[in-house]
Write a protein that holds these residues in place. Structure first.
Motif, PDB file in Angstrom:
ATOM      1  N   TRP A 100     -20.298  38.543  17.389  1.00  0.00           N
ATOM      2  CA  TRP A 100     -19.939  39.963  17.339  1.00  0.00           C
ATOM      3  C   TRP A 100     -18.841  40.271  18.359  1.00  0.00           C
ATOM      4  CZ3 TRP A 100     -20.625  43.434  13.772  1.00  0.00           C
ATOM      5  CH2 TRP A 100     -21.749  43.419  12.946  1.00  0.00           C
ATOM      6  N   ILE A 101     -18.959  39.707  19.560  1.00  0.00           N
ATOM      7  CA  ILE A 101     -17.979  39.990  20.612  1.00  0.00           C
ATOM      8  C   ILE A 101     -16.683  39.222  20.367  1.00  0.00           C
ATOM      9  CG2 ILE A 101     -17.563  39.975  23.092  1.00  0.00           C
ATOM     10  CD1 ILE A 101     -19.793  41.877  22.104  1.00  0.00           C
ATOM     11  N   VAL A 102     -16.803  37.947  19.999  1.00  0.00           N
ATOM     12  CA  VAL A 102     -15.611  37.135  19.761  1.00  0.00           C
ATOM     13  C   VAL A 102     -14.766  37.724  18.636  1.00  0.00           C
ATOM     14  CG1 VAL A 102     -14.804  34.879  18.951  1.00  0.00           C
ATOM     15  CG2 VAL A 102     -16.616  35.005  20.667  1.00  0.00           C
ATOM     16  N   ARG A 103     -15.424  38.156  17.555  1.00  0.00           N
ATOM     17  CA  ARG A 103     -14.700  38.664  16.391  1.00  0.00           C
ATOM     18  C   ARG A 103     -14.402  40.157  16.476  1.00  0.00           C
ATOM     19  NH1 ARG A 103     -15.702  36.126  11.614  1.00  0.00           N
ATOM     20  NH2 ARG A 103     -14.140  37.579  10.812  1.00  0.00           N
ATOM     21  N   GLY A 104     -15.241  40.894  17.191  1.00  0.00           N
ATOM     22  CA  GLY A 104     -15.134  42.345  17.145  1.00  0.00           C
ATOM     23  C   GLY A 104     -14.396  42.998  18.295  1.00  0.00           C
ATOM     24  N   LEU A 140     -28.076  46.869  16.576  1.00  0.00           N
ATOM     25  CA  LEU A 140     -28.242  48.312  16.413  1.00  0.00           C
ATOM     26  C   LEU A 140     -27.469  49.068  17.500  1.00  0.00           C
ATOM     27  CD1 LEU A 140     -31.658  49.921  15.558  1.00  0.00           C
ATOM     28  CD2 LEU A 140     -30.073  51.046  17.096  1.00  0.00           C
ATOM     29  N   LEU A 141     -27.607  48.617  18.753  1.00  0.00           N
ATOM     30  CA  LEU A 141     -26.937  49.290  19.864  1.00  0.00           C
ATOM     31  C   LEU A 141     -25.431  49.023  19.865  1.00  0.00           C
ATOM     32  CD1 LEU A 141     -29.593  48.653  22.660  1.00  0.00           C
ATOM     33  CD2 LEU A 141     -29.172  50.778  21.407  1.00  0.00           C
ATOM     34  N   TYR A 142     -25.035  47.817  19.462  1.00  0.00           N
ATOM     35  CA  TYR A 142     -23.605  47.496  19.420  1.00  0.00           C
ATOM     36  C   TYR A 142     -22.892  48.332  18.362  1.00  0.00           C
ATOM     37  CZ  TYR A 142     -19.264  44.916  18.776  1.00  0.00           C
ATOM     38  OH  TYR A 142     -17.934  44.584  18.665  1.00  0.00           O
ATOM     39  N   LEU A 143     -23.485  48.439  17.179  1.00  0.00           N
ATOM     40  CA  LEU A 143     -22.869  49.237  16.120  1.00  0.00           C
ATOM     41  C   LEU A 143     -22.757  50.701  16.542  1.00  0.00           C
ATOM     42  CD1 LEU A 143     -24.643  47.719  12.989  1.00  0.00           C
ATOM     43  CD2 LEU A 143     -22.244  47.447  13.622  1.00  0.00           C
ATOM     44  N   ARG A 144     -23.792  51.201  17.188  1.00  0.00           N
ATOM     45  CA  ARG A 144     -23.752  52.590  17.654  1.00  0.00           C
ATOM     46  C   ARG A 144     -22.652  52.780  18.684  1.00  0.00           C
ATOM     47  NH1 ARG A 144     -26.763  55.383  21.895  1.00  0.00           N
ATOM     48  NH2 ARG A 144     -26.995  57.584  21.394  1.00  0.00           N
ATOM     49  N   LYS A 145     -22.539  51.835  19.618  1.00  0.00           N
ATOM     50  CA  LYS A 145     -21.509  51.953  20.648  1.00  0.00           C
ATOM     51  C   LYS A 145     -20.106  51.854  20.058  1.00  0.00           C
ATOM     52  CE  LYS A 145     -20.240  50.325  25.194  1.00  0.00           C
ATOM     53  NZ  LYS A 145     -18.841  50.675  24.911  1.00  0.00           N
ATOM     54  N   ALA A 146     -19.962  51.025  19.019  1.00  0.00           N
ATOM     55  CA  ALA A 146     -18.657  50.861  18.382  1.00  0.00           C
ATOM     56  C   ALA A 146     -18.263  52.071  17.544  1.00  0.00           C
ATOM     57  CB  ALA A 146     -18.663  49.608  17.511  1.00  0.00           C
ATOM     58  N   GLY A 147     -19.220  52.969  17.290  1.00  0.00           N
ATOM     59  CA  GLY A 147     -18.901  54.207  16.593  1.00  0.00           C
ATOM     60  C   GLY A 147     -19.100  54.184  15.098  1.00  0.00           C
ATOM     61  N   VAL A 233     -19.417  47.075   7.294  1.00  0.00           N
ATOM     62  CA  VAL A 233     -18.735  46.330   8.356  1.00  0.00           C
ATOM     63  C   VAL A 233     -17.846  45.267   7.733  1.00  0.00           C
ATOM     64  CG1 VAL A 233     -19.027  44.905  10.412  1.00  0.00           C
ATOM     65  CG2 VAL A 233     -20.630  46.773   9.947  1.00  0.00           C
ATOM     66  N   ALA A 234     -16.573  45.284   8.103  1.00  0.00           N
ATOM     67  CA  ALA A 234     -15.601  44.378   7.481  1.00  0.00           C
ATOM     68  C   ALA A 234     -15.726  42.948   7.996  1.00  0.00           C
ATOM     69  CB  ALA A 234     -14.182  44.896   7.725  1.00  0.00           C
ATOM     70  N   LEU A 235     -16.308  42.750   9.171  1.00  0.00           N
ATOM     71  CA  LEU A 235     -16.408  41.410   9.734  1.00  0.00           C
ATOM     72  C   LEU A 235     -17.395  40.561   8.935  1.00  0.00           C
ATOM     73  CD1 LEU A 235     -16.568  42.145  13.575  1.00  0.00           C
ATOM     74  CD2 LEU A 235     -14.611  41.333  12.268  1.00  0.00           C
ATOM     75  N   ASP A 236     -16.961  39.371   8.546  1.00  0.00           N
ATOM     76  CA  ASP A 236     -17.842  38.416   7.874  1.00  0.00           C
ATOM     77  C   ASP A 236     -18.249  37.375   8.909  1.00  0.00           C
ATOM     78  OD1 ASP A 236     -19.235  36.857   6.096  1.00  0.00           O
ATOM     79  OD2 ASP A 236     -17.449  35.889   5.263  1.00  0.00           O
ATOM     80  N   LEU A 237     -19.414  37.561   9.508  1.00  0.00           N
ATOM     81  CA  LEU A 237     -19.839  36.701  10.606  1.00  0.00           C
ATOM     82  C   LEU A 237     -20.541  35.460  10.070  1.00  0.00           C
ATOM     83  CD1 LEU A 237     -21.188  39.322  13.177  1.00  0.00           C
ATOM     84  CD2 LEU A 237     -18.859  38.499  12.832  1.00  0.00           C
ATOM     85  N   LEU A 238     -19.971  34.301  10.375  1.00  0.00           N
ATOM     86  CA  LEU A 238     -20.543  33.041   9.911  1.00  0.00           C
ATOM     87  C   LEU A 238     -21.959  32.856  10.435  1.00  0.00           C
ATOM     88  CD1 LEU A 238     -20.314  30.264   8.555  1.00  0.00           C
ATOM     89  CD2 LEU A 238     -19.226  29.420  10.658  1.00  0.00           C
ATOM     90  N   SER A 239     -22.192  33.209  11.696  1.00  0.00           N
ATOM     91  CA  SER A 239     -23.514  33.012  12.286  1.00  0.00           C
ATOM     92  C   SER A 239     -24.578  33.829  11.561  1.00  0.00           C
ATOM     93  CB  SER A 239     -23.489  33.385  13.774  1.00  0.00           C
ATOM     94  OG  SER A 239     -23.026  34.713  13.954  1.00  0.00           O
ATOM     95  N   ARG A 240     -24.231  35.033  11.094  1.00  0.00           N
ATOM     96  CA  ARG A 240     -25.203  35.849  10.350  1.00  0.00           C
ATOM     97  C   ARG A 240     -25.491  35.229   8.987  1.00  0.00           C
ATOM     98  NH1 ARG A 240     -25.813  40.522   8.968  1.00  0.00           N
ATOM     99  NH2 ARG A 240     -27.384  41.427  10.331  1.00  0.00           N
ATOM    100  N   ARG A 241     -24.465  34.672   8.345  1.00  0.00           N
ATOM    101  CA  ARG A 241     -24.692  34.036   7.042  1.00  0.00           C
ATOM    102  C   ARG A 241     -25.571  32.799   7.189  1.00  0.00           C
ATOM    103  NH1 ARG A 241     -20.255  31.954   4.882  1.00  0.00           N
ATOM    104  NH2 ARG A 241     -18.632  32.684   6.285  1.00  0.00           N
ATOM    105  N   ILE A 242     -25.371  32.058   8.283  1.00  0.00           N
ATOM    106  CA  ILE A 242     -26.207  30.881   8.525  1.00  0.00           C
ATOM    107  C   ILE A 242     -27.658  31.304   8.731  1.00  0.00           C
ATOM    108  CG2 ILE A 242     -26.700  29.046  10.191  1.00  0.00           C
ATOM    109  CD1 ILE A 242     -23.665  28.783  10.575  1.00  0.00           C
TER     110      ILE A 242
END
Length: 292
Positions: A100-104, A140-147, A233-242
């Motif tokens: 999330w941090i690396v990509r976002g 949940l908290l990251y998405l809220r903080k990101a707006g 969310v536009a990010l396609d996170l590989l770790s979440r798919r795994i």
């Protein structure tokens, strides 16, 4: 040897990659400088003093030397992340936080509150807390903080704060009883989960401690967040798919075991195992603590 131009930062290693024959390029998320790239020369050599300092999810105080677009590793005092390295499940969940941090996040933009949130998630994983609960809370908290997180406090259709019963991934949040029939993808939300989220979002930054959710509430939160993230969310996170693939395999294996048990029971003249109806959820299904 430290130079006057060197910088001292508190940071967490989020990602590493091999570079040339013996070097490592690491992505650090730091309190003082946000996300930065660090090159550690010779870190892949067996006796390198940088070797352990740039392992994934390692954290501590780093002394770095500006060097073009990267920083050069000089030395570090780290606290260790061995408890994660030996646990495949926790490593996988920590990878979700890191990606999330690396990509976002953009490079060079420090954010004290976000750093504390990342620090909290990795600390709780190291402490042995239930991994999925920690990562879902982080998301949940990251998405809220990101707006662009879901709306949890008011109906996304009419704005009412009472009688919230469902969640709509398409609408982006909770729906009240009066509006749910007008929302095609509305799905029920357990009331203890709504209470948990409400209390969680009210905790001041930096005061969050251990978080617990019973399996039914944790699974419900995971399903809702997955559906929301896939939709918005536009990010396609590989770790979440795994992780999703691992969960699908686990569910398939459990279903196969259940079918085998039923066939075995039928072959012995019995009716096979039956599942008890789940007990109605109560507010005690979730809890969290403030502070460390």
């Amino acid at each position: 040897m430290e130079r006057p131009t060197d910088v001292r930062v508190e940071g967490i290693v989020l990602r590493t990659m091999a570079y040339r024959e013996a070097d490592v390029i690491a992505t650090l998320y730091t309190r003082e400088r946000g996300k930065i790239g660090v090159i550690a020369y010779g870190a892949r050599k067996l006796r390198s003093r940088a070797k352990s300092a740039v392992q994934p999810f390692q954290s501590g105080t780093y002394i770095l030397r500006p060097s073009g677009s990267l920083y050069r590793f000089v030395q570090a005092e780290t606290v260790g992340a061995a408890a994660l390295w030996g646990d495949v499940e926790r490593m996988a969940q920590a990878s979700v936080v890191a990606e999330w941090i690396v990509r976002g996040e953009e490079e060079g933009r420090p954010d004290e509150a976000l750093y504390r949130l990342v620090r909290w998630a990795l600390d709780r994983l190291l402490a042995g807390d239930e991994a999925e609960t920690v990562v879902r809370t982080f998301e949940l908290l990251y998405l809220r903080k990101a707006g662009f997180g879901p709306e949890w406090g008011r109906c996304v259709r009419c704005g009412r704060a009472a009688a919230l019963t469902d969640f709509s991934p398409a609408e982006g949040g909770v729906v009240c009883r009066a509006c749910r029939n007008a929302v095609p993808d509305a799905r029920p939300v357990p009331s203890p989960l709504l209470a948990f989220v409400g209390r969680l979002l009210a905790v001041p930054p930096g005061r969050l401690g251990r978080v617990t959710l019973r399996p039914p509430q944790r699974q419900a939160l995971s399903r809702l967040l997955d559906a929301f993230i896939e939709r918005h969310v536009a990010l396609d996170l590989l770790s979440r798919r795994i992780m999703a693939g691992r969960e699908d395999l686990a569910a398939a294996a459990a279903a196969l075991r259940e079918r085998r048990l039923k066939r075995r029971g039928a072959g012995l003249g019995g009716e096979g195992p039956t599942a008890e109806a789940p007990a109605e959820a109560s507010p005690a299904d979730s809890d969290f603590a403030m502070g460390r």
